[in-house]
Design an enzyme around this catalytic site. Structure first.
Site, short mmCIF file in Angstrom:
data_model
loop_
_atom_site.label_atom_id
_atom_site.label_comp_id
_atom_site.label_asym_id
_atom_site.label_seq_id
_atom_site.Cartn_x
_atom_site.Cartn_y
_atom_site.Cartn_z
N GLY A 15 0.83 -1.20 0.00
CA GLY A 15 0.00 0.00 0.00
C GLY A 15 0.86 1.24 0.00
O GLY A 15 1.86 1.32 0.72
N ARG A 76 0.67 -4.95 -5.04
CA ARG A 76 0.89 -6.19 -4.28
C ARG A 76 1.11 -7.29 -5.32
O ARG A 76 0.45 -7.30 -6.36
CB ARG A 76 -0.32 -6.50 -3.41
CG ARG A 76 -0.66 -5.32 -2.48
CD ARG A 76 -1.59 -5.70 -1.39
NE ARG A 76 -2.11 -4.52 -0.71
CZ ARG A 76 -1.51 -3.89 0.29
NH1 ARG A 76 -0.34 -4.32 0.73
NH2 ARG A 76 -2.04 -2.82 0.86
N ASP A 107 5.10 -4.83 5.97
CA ASP A 107 5.42 -6.21 6.34
C ASP A 107 5.63 -7.13 5.12
O ASP A 107 6.62 -7.85 5.04
CB ASP A 107 4.27 -6.72 7.22
CG ASP A 107 4.50 -8.12 7.72
OD1 ASP A 107 5.27 -8.27 8.67
OD2 ASP A 107 3.92 -9.06 7.15
N THR A 129 4.46 2.36 5.83
CA THR A 129 3.06 1.93 5.81
C THR A 129 2.29 2.82 6.76
O THR A 129 2.78 3.14 7.84
CB THR A 129 2.87 0.45 6.22
OG1 THR A 129 1.48 0.23 6.54
CG2 THR A 129 3.71 0.06 7.43
N ASP A 131 -0.05 1.98 8.48
CA ASP A 131 -0.62 1.19 9.58
C ASP A 131 0.19 1.20 10.88
O ASP A 131 -0.34 0.84 11.92
CB ASP A 131 -0.77 -0.28 9.15
CG ASP A 131 -1.68 -0.45 7.95
OD1 ASP A 131 -2.50 0.45 7.70
OD2 ASP A 131 -1.57 -1.49 7.27
N ASP A 133 2.31 -0.94 11.76
CA ASP A 133 2.11 -2.31 12.26
C ASP A 133 3.36 -3.17 12.17
O ASP A 133 3.29 -4.39 12.29
CB ASP A 133 0.95 -2.98 11.52
CG ASP A 133 1.22 -3.13 10.02
OD1 ASP A 133 2.16 -2.48 9.50
OD2 ASP A 133 0.49 -3.88 9.37
N ARG A 175 -5.35 -2.46 8.95
CA ARG A 175 -5.26 -3.92 8.89
C ARG A 175 -5.54 -4.52 10.28
O ARG A 175 -6.53 -4.15 10.89
CB ARG A 175 -3.87 -4.31 8.39
CG ARG A 175 -3.83 -5.55 7.53
CD ARG A 175 -2.43 -5.80 7.08
NE ARG A 175 -2.10 -4.97 5.95
CZ ARG A 175 -2.36 -5.29 4.69
NH1 ARG A 175 -2.94 -6.43 4.42
NH2 ARG A 175 -2.04 -4.49 3.70
O1 F6P Z 1 -1.36 -1.41 4.61
C1 F6P Z 1 -2.02 -0.25 4.26
C2 F6P Z 1 -3.46 -0.53 3.99
O2 F6P Z 1 -4.08 0.68 3.60
C3 F6P Z 1 -4.24 -1.17 5.15
O3 F6P Z 1 -4.61 -0.26 6.14
C4 F6P Z 1 -5.39 -1.81 4.40
O4 F6P Z 1 -5.87 -2.91 5.12
C5 F6P Z 1 -4.76 -2.23 3.13
O5 F6P Z 1 -3.60 -1.43 2.94
C6 F6P Z 1 -5.62 -2.13 1.89
O6 F6P Z 1 -4.91 -2.66 0.84
P1 F6P Z 1 -5.25 -2.59 -0.70
O7 F6P Z 1 -4.63 -1.34 -1.24
O8 F6P Z 1 -4.60 -3.80 -1.27
O9 F6P Z 1 -6.74 -2.59 -0.80
#
Ligand code: F6P
Length: 339
Positions: A15, A76, A107, A129, A131, A133, A175
């Site tokens: 992300g 991703r 992560d 990130t 998050d 996290d 997350r």
């Molecule tokens: O890791 C950052 C984040 O925005 C999280 O808070 C969320 O769960 C996730 O990415 C959403 O991911 P994507 O962009 O794959 O929908």
């Protein structure tokens, strides 16, 4: 014999987080200043597998520090989760003469980098990130900007909630980590903060607290709900049905990842980018750049990924202590005092 110039590559993955550009800029500018050749890899690990490499100059990163998103694009990559993904990625890096890969992300990005390292390419991870996290580090690039953006939105939702005398349930990202919710809840004066690490999913207790506050004259309520607890729409329906007070859910979503990075994110990203270059220069490889005791350092990447952490007791404590407690007299006047 002439010394071979060190070539490093940089990518952003997972992300996007505000401040990623500042980190890329630091890696490129400081890397070049220290004598490295710097290659940009576009579109994260997918781009690495597709060999989307381009040499970056100091000019390529001009006018980028103030922008959200990432000039290298991100994504991703499912193939990196398959056994052949990291092997292919390492092969491509070797083919392009890369001595070290600097991977900027969270992560999943760090785990991908560690797998690549197992195939003989040196890696450094920079934590980015929203998050917050990653247990190994006190700070991840993007968190400060994201909470500022979220709090700004929550303040606006509060105005509307106050006008309508409603319950506002606002879901923030994160997350499985409640850090964004906790910080935003404290900063926005929320009555309730639900985070996955501590929430007991006891709707009844939550509803009873709302009813008691309502009986004491409280007309609007802010509930910050972490993504890891989720279910905000359904929670709003359950609360509305049980209390008779209008309840509305707002899921803030991707707006939290966008916008101009805060000053803090720009500076931390610059320091972290510099630390990554210092790692390469010092021959410290397969490292994670981290913040510890307020200072930017680095540690073994595998150890970094094995670290665990609990939510901050201080933050949990202050969040609890800030909630208005009604006096015995107020409760007696409202007829809600326990007999
Ligand atoms: O890791 C950052 C984040 O925005 C999280 O808070 C969320 O769960 C996730 O990415 C959403 O991911 P994507 O962009 O794959 O929908």
């Amino acid at each position: 014999m002439e010394n071979k110039q060190t070539t490093i590559a940089v990518l952003t993955s997972g992300g996007d987080a505000p401040g990623m550009n500042a980190a890329v800029r630091a890696v490129v500018r400081i890397g070049i200043n220290k004598g490295f050749r710097v290659m940009g890899i576009y579109r994260g690990y997918q781009g690495l597998l597709n060999e989307e490499f381009r040499e970056l100059t100091a000019l390529d990163v001009k006018d980028t520090i103030q922008h959200g998103g990432t000039i290298l694009y991100t994504g991703r990559c499912k193939r990196m989760m398959q056994p052949e993904g990291p092997a292919e990625a390492a092969e491509n890096l070797k083919k392009h003469g890369i001595d070290a890969l600097i991977a900027i992300g969270g992560d999943g990005t760090f785990r991908g980098a560690l797998e690549i390292a197992k195939h003989g390419v040196d890696v450094i991870g920079i934590p980015a990130t929203i998050d917050l996290d990653l247990a190994c580090t006190e700070y991840t690039i993007g968190f400060d900007s994201a909470i500022d953006t979220a709090v700004d939105a929550i303040d606006k939702i509060r105005d509307s909630g106050t006008a309508h005398e409603r319950i506002s349930i606002i879901e923030v990202m994160g997350r499985k980590c409640g850090a964004i919710a906790l910080w935003c809840g404290i900063a926005s004066g929320a009555e309730e903060i639900l985070i996955p690490e501590t929430y007991d999913y006891n709707d009844k207790a939550l509803i009873d607290r709302i009813k008691e506050r309502e009986a004491l004259g409280k007309k609007q309520h802010i509930i910050i709900n972490a993504e890891g607890v989720g279910d905000s729409e359904a929670l709003a329906r359950r609360i509305e049905n049980a209390t008779g007070i209008e309840a509305r859910a707002t899921i803030l979503g991707y707006m939290q990842r966008g916008g101009s990075p805060s000053t803090l994110d720009r500076v931390k990203a610059s320091l972290m980018g510099e630390q990554a270059i210092e790692c390469v220069l010092g021959g410290r490889v397969n490292r994670a750049v981290i913040e510890k005791n307020g200072r930017i350092r680095d540690m073994d990447l595998e150890e970094a990924l094995n670290a665990t952490k609990e939510p901050s007791r201080d933050l949990l404590g202050v969040a609890k202590n800030l909630v208005r407690r009604f006096t015995k007299e107020e409760k007696e006047a409202a007829g809600t005092a326990e007999q």
